[in-house]
Design an enzyme around this catalytic site. Sequence first.
Site, PDB file in Angstrom:
ATOM      1  N   TYR A   5      38.472  42.075  32.002  1.00 46.61           N
ATOM      2  CA  TYR A   5      39.433  41.980  31.782  1.00 46.61           C
ATOM      3  C   TYR A   5      40.710  40.519  31.070  1.00 46.61           C
ATOM      4  CZ  TYR A   5      39.482  44.552  35.847  1.00 46.61           C
ATOM      5  OH  TYR A   5      39.672  45.710  36.949  1.00 46.61           O
ATOM      6  N   LYS A  47      25.517  46.298  36.266  1.00 44.19           N
ATOM      7  CA  LYS A  47      24.982  47.766  35.256  1.00 44.19           C
ATOM      8  C   LYS A  47      24.093  47.380  34.001  1.00 44.19           C
ATOM      9  CE  LYS A  47      25.078  52.258  34.377  1.00 44.19           C
ATOM     10  NZ  LYS A  47      24.897  53.349  34.924  1.00 44.19           N
ATOM     11  N   ASP A  97      26.818  52.047  40.123  1.00 42.30           N
ATOM     12  CA  ASP A  97      27.312  53.602  40.286  1.00 42.30           C
ATOM     13  C   ASP A  97      26.114  53.906  41.160  1.00 42.30           C
ATOM     14  OD1 ASP A  97      25.201  52.789  38.325  1.00 42.30           O
ATOM     15  OD2 ASP A  97      24.269  54.090  37.568  1.00 42.30           O
ATOM     16  N   ASP A 147      36.688  45.089  40.825  1.00 42.88           N
ATOM     17  CA  ASP A 147      38.431  45.013  40.881  1.00 42.88           C
ATOM     18  C   ASP A 147      37.965  47.075  41.737  1.00 42.88           C
ATOM     19  OD1 ASP A 147      41.017  45.594  41.541  1.00 42.88           O
ATOM     20  OD2 ASP A 147      40.882  46.464  38.519  1.00 42.88           O
ATOM     21  N   ASP A 164      38.479  48.361  46.103  1.00 42.87           N
ATOM     22  CA  ASP A 164      39.074  48.976  46.343  1.00 42.87           C
ATOM     23  C   ASP A 164      39.068  50.806  47.447  1.00 42.87           C
ATOM     24  OD1 ASP A 164      41.547  48.127  45.115  1.00 42.87           O
ATOM     25  OD2 ASP A 164      42.243  50.038  44.360  1.00 42.87           O
TER      26      ASP A 164
END
Length: 331
Positions: free
Chosen positions: A123, A170, A203, A227, A231
């Site tokens: 970002y 990750k 994941d 982010d 959600d």
Amino acid sequence: MKTITVFKGDGIGPEITDAVLSVLKAAHAPLEYDIYNVGEAEYEKNGALIPDAGFDSFERTKVLLKSPITTPIGKGFRSLNVTLRNKYNLYANIRPAKSNTAVHTPFSNVDIITFRENTEDLYVGVEEQIDENTVHAIKIITRTASERIIRDAFEYARQHGRHKVTCVHKANILKLSDGLFLSVFNRIAEEYSDIESDDKIVDNVCMQLVMRPETFDIIVTPNLYGDIISDLTSGLIGGLGLLPSMNVGTDYAMFEAVHGSAPDIAGKHIANPTALLWSACMMLEYLKEDTVAAKIRQAVDKVLQDGHILTPDLGGTAKTEEYTQAIIDNL
Ligand code: NAI
């Protein structure tokens, strides 16, 4: 009386802001409001997305209640949200998702708080066109930014009696960048031996969140995963209309719903103001106005439990104004 800055954004922003302000006023929150229009509509009228007076106000009050702003996709100006987070160093984005009785999802026992690093990762918005067919995007992870969000997550867990902090990353692929975040996590976790800690690859977390959400408590993670995952947690509890957030740094704090400007339902008077209202409750708690926050939370819970007056996203037929009035009636 504390003055706060209020930004009315785009799409459903003005509708849900009006709803939230009317609840705050009815609950006698000891607040005064410095209100500005911001976003696309403001830009078209006055040539600035956020008027200078709006920035000045936030710099004075240090507390901002903000409704969503439309961001052009793949072109145009940089996200105003990202700009605000960086300009005021709002490094911690805290997003609580908790099951409630109004919304029937397959899960009744979700209680997850995501601590998302808010200032770096992909970002930072550094993209470079290498040639016609190649673009590079830079991901930045620093020890300082990782340390402060991870420490905040553990401190929150300790202060609020939460039992576990999970680091989501990750690092199997991004060995240096996410590897740094994970190594900072492991070091800080040793200082909090009273709190359980573990780490999981992002994941795998997505699968586990929809299979066994009750096994998660606090999640701490870099910007992009935070982010997306937060959600996902909103989906577990009944949708974006129910996910509040705070963005906090050392000097400033900004409170906003996680959802966007919802242009598909703007002006239809069916937007759910709960996410922004719960964000306002987080703001009241931040301002040590816990009693007013609790009163509003109880009124919302009552309306959700009764289940008669709900907005369409929660399966009801009520207009935003009817739902808001029901909350006010229950204060
Ligand atoms: P969105 O969150 O605005 O909407 C996604 C879906 O959820 C839509 O179907 C919408 O109707 C529904 N929804 C969202 N909030 C709701 C509410 N309070 N009540 C009932 N239904 C609700 O996401 P979308 O469509 O991807 O983004 C729209 C715009 O918002 C984009 O320009 C995006 O960049 C911006 N955005 C701004 C944010 C902010 O200002 N903090 C955060 C996320 C997106």
